[in-house]
Design a protein around this motif. Structure first.
Motif, PDB file in Angstrom:
ATOM      1  N   LEU A 118      -6.191  -2.242  -6.938  1.00  0.00           N
ATOM      2  CA  LEU A 118      -4.891  -1.804  -6.443  1.00  0.00           C
ATOM      3  C   LEU A 118      -4.250  -0.824  -7.422  1.00  0.00           C
ATOM      4  CD1 LEU A 118      -3.050  -2.375  -4.007  1.00  0.00           C
ATOM      5  CD2 LEU A 118      -1.880  -4.082  -5.398  1.00  0.00           C
ATOM      6  N   GLY A 119      -3.928   0.375  -6.931  1.00  0.00           N
ATOM      7  CA  GLY A 119      -3.324   1.409  -7.756  1.00  0.00           C
ATOM      8  C   GLY A 119      -4.306   2.334  -8.433  1.00  0.00           C
ATOM      9  N   MET A 136       0.816  -1.207   0.000  1.00  0.00           N
ATOM     10  CA  MET A 136       0.000   0.000   0.000  1.00  0.00           C
ATOM     11  C   MET A 136       0.855   1.265   0.000  1.00  0.00           C
ATOM     12  SD  MET A 136      -2.921  -1.110  -0.414  1.00  0.00           S
ATOM     13  CE  MET A 136      -3.511   0.572  -0.532  1.00  0.00           C
ATOM     14  N   TYR A 183       3.658   1.574  -1.633  1.00  0.00           N
ATOM     15  CA  TYR A 183       4.029   1.743  -3.043  1.00  0.00           C
ATOM     16  C   TYR A 183       2.864   2.292  -3.864  1.00  0.00           C
ATOM     17  CZ  TYR A 183       5.317   0.573  -7.833  1.00  0.00           C
ATOM     18  OH  TYR A 183       5.575   0.647  -9.174  1.00  0.00           O
ATOM     19  N   SER A 184       1.665   1.753  -3.620  1.00  0.00           N
ATOM     20  CA  SER A 184       0.515   2.208  -4.382  1.00  0.00           C
ATOM     21  C   SER A 184       0.124   3.641  -4.033  1.00  0.00           C
ATOM     22  CB  SER A 184      -0.674   1.271  -4.133  1.00  0.00           C
ATOM     23  OG  SER A 184      -1.823   1.729  -4.798  1.00  0.00           O
ATOM     24  N   SER A 236      -6.568   4.382  -7.073  1.00  0.00           N
ATOM     25  CA  SER A 236      -7.125   5.418  -6.204  1.00  0.00           C
ATOM     26  C   SER A 236      -7.176   6.761  -6.928  1.00  0.00           C
ATOM     27  CB  SER A 236      -6.277   5.541  -4.935  1.00  0.00           C
ATOM     28  OG  SER A 236      -6.650   6.676  -4.183  1.00  0.00           O
ATOM     29  N   GLU A 258      -8.945   1.466  -2.472  1.00  0.00           N
ATOM     30  CA  GLU A 258      -8.448   0.513  -3.465  1.00  0.00           C
ATOM     31  C   GLU A 258      -8.831  -0.931  -3.166  1.00  0.00           C
ATOM     32  OE1 GLU A 258      -4.513   2.993  -4.963  1.00  0.00           O
ATOM     33  OE2 GLU A 258      -4.281   1.065  -3.948  1.00  0.00           O
ATOM     34  N   HIS A 290       0.280   8.334   1.977  1.00  0.00           N
ATOM     35  CA  HIS A 290       1.117   7.174   2.305  1.00  0.00           C
ATOM     36  C   HIS A 290       1.572   7.161   3.761  1.00  0.00           C
ATOM     37  CE1 HIS A 290       3.764  10.483   1.368  1.00  0.00           C
ATOM     38  NE2 HIS A 290       4.805   9.834   1.841  1.00  0.00           N
TER      39      HIS A 290
END
Length: 482
Positions: A334-335, A109, A111-112, A337, A359, A348
């Motif tokens: 995932l990714g 998360m 990273y995303s 958002s 996500e 983050h």
């Protein structure tokens, strides 16, 4: 023949007419056999054995009597789950597994959630992920070291860690050495891009030192007196709180206060004493919030409804709710958002739980909550089953730290609590927060291994012990075959 002799002869005849159970069966030739051979002869000729209450023999087709105490499917599954949960190594595996899962999911998360933020500052998309991954590797090594350290060595680290942490917290306030991040003067620059926040290590230092102090006083039976329970634990904790508040970090101060109250609760502080310390801390917190416009604006953001102004302090709280609301049951992917594209200021760090909800949806957020609940319950189990007072206080302090910080962070994202600016343990981006937290998890793993039943179970799982207990002792033949 006299009467007495006749009566004796009658008795002898009566005895001779009654068959004896050990009578010898006559052979076909008329020669009597010994008793042992007679019994074999009866069995060989097909004489039936008497029925016993043991039931049919093995392999027979007779009906089996069902065992009592067995219920239906759900009940049997519940009993199996309860027995599995009561095993000696359950707490060990739950702490290890849940902490690693939280850390790995947090890396994904981070990273995303940080890709757009990294590109916005002209850095590679893996900029924040690389830093967090390096910190996770170092933290994993610290967790392994802490898990292998004996309890005596943990107690020996208490006083040096407290003194080093207090010294670093003083250096933070020295001009030219300390750094200010987001308005808080609580960072030290160690060269390059690495920054250290000593107050994060202050949580671990207070737990180890307070646990050692209370354990020694309990051994001397001094905790029944309120002055020994409060002094010097409360003054040292308030000293650390004062150093943190000089830098303006209210969130970390709240976590440190929660650790203090957790230690007092485990030590068996009376209700009056506990309520008095809690009331005094609440008055100080109210004064600190009342005299700071920034803290007052954060307090006013609880339960916000509507679209705030971008310059308003509630902008971040509102968009955190928007991110959670748009996730649905299983999220947008995932990714995928939308809020991390500049709408959510800290995607983050403090508000990574909101990006997780957007996500991964409700399923992802509930999974994170379940992992934290399992970690907290396992910590309570370690603290409740030990007979060592230091282990009880230290495990309870670490559990209080992780659960209280998780509740404050998630409550702020949900709009139920004010925004305190604390990261989600093991999940949010932050190297200074990740390192001491992983060491604390290793501390709980070491305590779970110190349980006598867990020690015996771990010893039986070693390859050498298993080979010695399970191998067959067969003599070698001269040809080398077995």
């Amino acid at each position: 023949m006299p009467a007495d002799e006749r009566s004796a002869v009658r008795r002898m005849r009566t005895r001779a007419s009654v068959p004896s159970p050990l009578a010898v069966a006559p052979a076909p030739s008329g020669v009597p056999l010994p008793p042992g051979l007679a019994l074999r002869g009866r069995l060989a000729t097909g004489a039936r054995r008497p029925e016993t209450a043991r039931g049919p023999a093995r392999g027979g087709s007779g009906p089996r009597t069902p065992r009592s105490g067995r219920g239906g499917g759900p009940r049997r599954a519940f009993e199996r789950a309860r027995r599995a949960w009561d095993r000696p190594l359950t707490a060990y595996y739950v702490i290890l597994g849940s902490s690693l899962l939280i850390t790995v999911l947090g890396l994904v998360m981070v990273y995303s959630a940080s890709m757009i933020k990294a590109l916005d500052i002209s850095k590679p998309s893996t900029y924040f992920f690389g830093k967090q991954f390096l910190a996770a590797v170092i933290g994993g090594a610290l967790m392994l070291i802490a898990a292998r350290m004996p309890v005596k060595l943990h107690r020996a680290l208490a006083y040096p860690l407290l003194m080093i942490t207090a010294f670093l917290m003083v250096l933070v306030q020295v001009p030219g050495i300390g750094m200010s991040v987001n308005g808080n003067q609580n960072w030290l620059s160690l060269g390059g891009s690495f920054q250290l926040q000593p107050s994060e290590f202050g949580k671990l230092a207070l737990i180890l030192w307070g646990a050692d102090l209370l354990a020694r006083k309990q051994d001397k039976r001094l905790l029944t007196q309120w002055k020994h329970m409060l002094v010097p634990l409360v003054p040292v904790a308030f000293m650390l709180l004062g150093l943190i508040m000089l830098g303006g970090d209210m969130g970390t101060a709240i976590i440190l206060a929660a650790i203090l109250f957790g230690l007092l609760w485990l030590a068996g502080a009376p209700t009056r004493l506990f309520a008095g310390v809690l009331g005094f801390a609440a008055v100080i917190a109210f004064l600190l919030i009342w005299t700071s416009p920034n803290r007052m604006s954060r307090l006013s953001c609880m339960g916000i409804v509507g679209e705030p102004d971008p310059e308003d302090g509630c902008w971040q709280a509102a968009h955190g709710i928007y991110a959670l609301a748009s996730g649905g049951w299983f999220g947008s992917g995932l990714g995928a958002s939308v809020e991390k594209w500049g709408q959510l200021p800290e995607p983050h760090t403090d508000f990574i739980f909101a990006i997780t909800g957007e996500e991964l949806g409700l399923a992802g957020t509930l999974s994170v909550l379940a992992l934290f609940a399992a970690l907290g319950y396992a910590g309570i189990r370690v603290a409740g089953r030990t007979e060592d007072p230091f282990v009880r206080y230290a495990a309870g302090g670490v559990t209080t730290w992780i659960t209280a910080q998780a509740v404050i962070n998630i409550g702020a994202v949900l709009g139920l609590l004010p925004i305190a600016g604390v990261p989600l343990p093991l999940f949010s981006y932050g190297r200074s927060a990740l390192l001491p937290t992983m060491f604390a998890v290793g501390l709980m793993i070491a305590f779970a291994r110190e349980d006598p039943a867990a020690k015996a179970a771990l010893a039986m799982r070693k390859p050498g012990v298993r080979w010695k207990t399970m191998r067959r002792r067969v003599k070698k033949r001269p040809s080398g075959e077995r």
